[in-house]
Design an enzyme around this catalytic site. Sequence first.
Site, PDB file in Angstrom:
ATOM      1  N   ILE A  45       0.754  -1.219  -0.010  1.00 24.12           N
ATOM      2  CA  ILE A  45      -0.057   0.085  -0.130  1.00 24.12           C
ATOM      3  C   ILE A  45       0.831   1.260  -0.146  1.00 24.12           C
ATOM      4  CG2 ILE A  45      -1.769   1.285   1.199  1.00 24.12           C
ATOM      5  CD1 ILE A  45      -2.737  -1.554   2.161  1.00 24.12           C
ATOM      6  N   THR A  53      17.418  -3.402   1.238  1.00 23.15           N
ATOM      7  CA  THR A  53      18.696  -4.397   1.060  1.00 23.15           C
ATOM      8  C   THR A  53      17.994  -5.641   0.324  1.00 23.15           C
ATOM      9  OG1 THR A  53      18.308  -5.340   3.097  1.00 23.15           O
ATOM     10  CG2 THR A  53      19.923  -3.875   2.897  1.00 23.15           C
ATOM     11  N   ALA A  58       4.631   1.114   8.010  1.00 24.12           N
ATOM     12  CA  ALA A  58       5.349  -0.116   8.310  1.00 24.12           C
ATOM     13  C   ALA A  58       4.906  -0.944   9.410  1.00 24.12           C
ATOM     14  CB  ALA A  58       6.777   0.364   8.727  1.00 24.12           C
ATOM     15  N   ASN A  97       6.933  -5.012  16.458  1.00 25.83           N
ATOM     16  CA  ASN A  97       6.939  -4.530  15.183  1.00 25.83           C
ATOM     17  C   ASN A  97       5.765  -3.368  15.142  1.00 25.83           C
ATOM     18  OD1 ASN A  97       8.979  -4.802  12.836  1.00 25.83           O
ATOM     19  ND2 ASN A  97       8.330  -6.876  14.077  1.00 25.83           N
ATOM     20  N   TYR A 149      -2.866  -9.729  15.473  1.00 25.35           N
ATOM     21  CA  TYR A 149      -2.446  -8.670  14.609  1.00 25.35           C
ATOM     22  C   TYR A 149      -3.752  -7.315  14.868  1.00 25.35           C
ATOM     23  CZ  TYR A 149      -3.022  -6.039  10.093  1.00 25.35           C
ATOM     24  OH  TYR A 149      -3.408  -5.138   9.235  1.00 25.35           O
ATOM     25  N   ARG A 189      -8.524 -21.072   9.507  1.00 19.97           N
ATOM     26  CA  ARG A 189      -6.940 -20.366  10.334  1.00 19.97           C
ATOM     27  C   ARG A 189      -7.480 -19.736  11.610  1.00 19.97           C
ATOM     28  NH1 ARG A 189      -4.874 -16.047   5.733  1.00 19.97           N
ATOM     29  NH2 ARG A 189      -6.592 -15.012   6.666  1.00 19.97           N
TER      30      ARG A 189
END
Length: 328
Positions: A12, A35, A74, A92, A141, A282
């Site tokens: 996105i 990288t 991010a 994160n 999440y 899931r």
Amino acid sequence: MKILVTGGLGYIGSHVVKDLLLDRHDVTVIDYKITKKIFYKENNVNYINANILDKKQLREIFNKKRFDIVMHFAAVIDVKESMTDPSLYYRNNFIGSLNILDLMVEHNIKYFIFSSTAAVYGNTNQTLISEDHIKDPINAYGNSKSMVEEMLFSYHKAHNIKYSILRYFNACGAHLDGTIGECHDPETHLIPIILQVASGRRKNLDVFGNNFNTPDGTCVRDYVHVMDVSSAHILALKNIINNKQSLIFNIGSGTGYSVFEIINEVEKFTSTKIPFSIKDRRKGDTDRLIADIKKIKNSLGWVSKYSDLQNIIATAWRWEQTLKKKLY
Ligand code: UDP
């Protein structure tokens, strides 16, 4: 404006960067993917290889340039993985966002646009979910993103940081110019996986559960084209700068499709039979998530231009041909 885009090489983020350049913004991207093998970078963007968990490096970046606004993409985003490795998600997504917000406070930056998710809502009986629906995430999440939202409310009160929280439903499709699209490693999302099966890169699709509380038993999701997701960011940016309001918006198409319906559409579009097997659910999957999109339409004048399913599949299919050529 001078805009810092975290995760600007992601799916996105890269679409939004393209739109920001069209509006002649001064864009700096930080991303830890720099990288790795990169297919596509824009001219006129300063790409910096940085991890949002490295606060020292982040501080150097903030010291060098005075940004007007941060757009924070991010994040780690795989619902299933979040159930087995929650630490990765809280570190994160939560600590990474905390680092950015603390640096914004240090540098007196007042505007923040945040990539949130429909996963903050959890399971619901409502046909259409509006922004004031109770938050009750059922996976790590969604929880990590919801925690960032809560943190933002506190930073808003304490430090007057204005926010736009954009809760994405299922972003999909690829840019019409053919240069960028969805490319996760490993890929976990439904539409790219089905297209990999159609193009022969994958043998079979696993359908995660056929006993959900939906008409055909498979999960129902709201699929919204990534270029429509991107245009919502551009409108949110204008709104936050001009009106200085802190707002939350759903970004979806307002229409739901089941996994079987998506398979069916791809079969029609590609004239290919998609072999699939029914697997266990899931962990963390909800029955249905469909956006009520009245608020973003009425407040920002947003319209979805690209999100009919045929167009989503057509653009994603073209992108799949590009990936197939580049990866093999
Ligand atoms: N799904 C599936 N097989 C796959 C990938 C996804 O059956 O290989 C289902 C998944 O259970 C969910 C829907 O497709 O109901 C959309 O999943 P995706 O991972 O694309 O997005 P999410 O809704 O998890 O953000």
